[in-house]
Design a protein around this motif. Structure first.
Motif, PDB file in Angstrom:
ATOM      1  N   SER A 137      -7.997   5.693   3.195  1.00 43.26           N
ATOM      2  CA  SER A 137      -8.415   6.194   4.490  1.00 43.26           C
ATOM      3  C   SER A 137      -9.586   7.177   4.350  1.00 43.26           C
ATOM      4  N   ILE A 172       0.871  -1.172   0.000  1.00 39.02           N
ATOM      5  CA  ILE A 172       0.000   0.000   0.000  1.00 39.02           C
ATOM      6  C   ILE A 172       0.909   1.222   0.000  1.00 39.02           C
ATOM      7  N   LYS A 223      -1.604  -1.204   7.805  1.00 45.30           N
ATOM      8  CA  LYS A 223      -0.615  -0.126   7.605  1.00 45.30           C
ATOM      9  C   LYS A 223       0.579  -0.302   8.532  1.00 45.30           C
ATOM     10  N   PHE A 248      -7.533  -1.715   8.900  1.00 44.93           N
ATOM     11  CA  PHE A 248      -6.659  -0.902   8.048  1.00 44.93           C
ATOM     12  C   PHE A 248      -5.439  -0.419   8.825  1.00 44.93           C
ATOM     13  N   LYS A 255      -2.776   4.897   0.704  1.00 49.81           N
ATOM     14  CA  LYS A 255      -3.186   4.945   2.110  1.00 49.81           C
ATOM     15  C   LYS A 255      -4.116   6.112   2.361  1.00 49.81           C
ATOM     16  N   LYS A 256      -3.718   7.290   1.836  1.00 45.28           N
ATOM     17  CA  LYS A 256      -4.524   8.503   2.033  1.00 45.28           C
ATOM     18  C   LYS A 256      -5.896   8.365   1.394  1.00 45.28           C
TER      19      LYS A 256
END
Length: 153
Positions: free
Chosen positions: A47, A38, A112, A108, A43-44
């Motif tokens: 999210s 990822i 991460k 998540f 990720k951003k």
């Protein structure tokens, strides 16, 4: 009556947003599975999209709760089918809130953190990724079920 129509429209917009966001997350999961990583921008985006999904599910949950209360308080005016429909959709929306919260605030984060620690796909990452993927499938199915339920009725 105008407020009912407004609520109905908002309800449909939120259902569409939730369905779309869960579809985007599913697409990202497929991409992540191919690259086995990822990236920062992913990720951003993931999210943010999960936030949309979670907030949408909260809205739907509260609308469903209001709907169930309204039907419960005016029982004599509604058929058993409508009563049952409201209970089932309320239960689906409850599970949806739980799943979206779990996915965003638990699964998540683990995924991460795990990637940041190991920078590669370990057995544990595969396990968490599989859990994450299963939750995504459940979330998508719930959004779809609620969307179809309200489109058909």
């Amino acid at each position: 009556s105008m407020s009912i129509i407004f609520l109905y429209i908002i309800h449909h917009i939120i259902l569409s947003l939730g369905l779309a966001s869960s579809l985007i997350i599913d697409i990202f999961i497929i991409v992540v599975e191919k690259t086995k990583q990822i990236r920062g921008i992913e990720k951003k985006i993931m999210s943010r999209v999960m936030s949309y999904s979670f907030i949408s599910s909260l809205f739907i949950f509260f609308i469903q709760l209001a709907y169930v209360c309204f039907i419960f308080l005016n029982q004599e005016e509604f058929s058993f089918k409508i009563y049952l429909f409201s209970i089932i959709t309320f239960l689906l929306s409850s599970i949806l809130v739980f799943c979206t919260a779990t996915q965003k605030y638990y699964q998540f984060k683990i995924l991460k953190r795990h990637q940041e620690q190991y920078h590669h796909l370990s057995d544990s990452f595969i396990h968490h990724h599989k859990e994450f993927k299963q939750t995504s499938v459940i979330i998508f199915s719930l959004w779809l079920a609620l969307y179809i339920a309200y489109i058909l009725i």
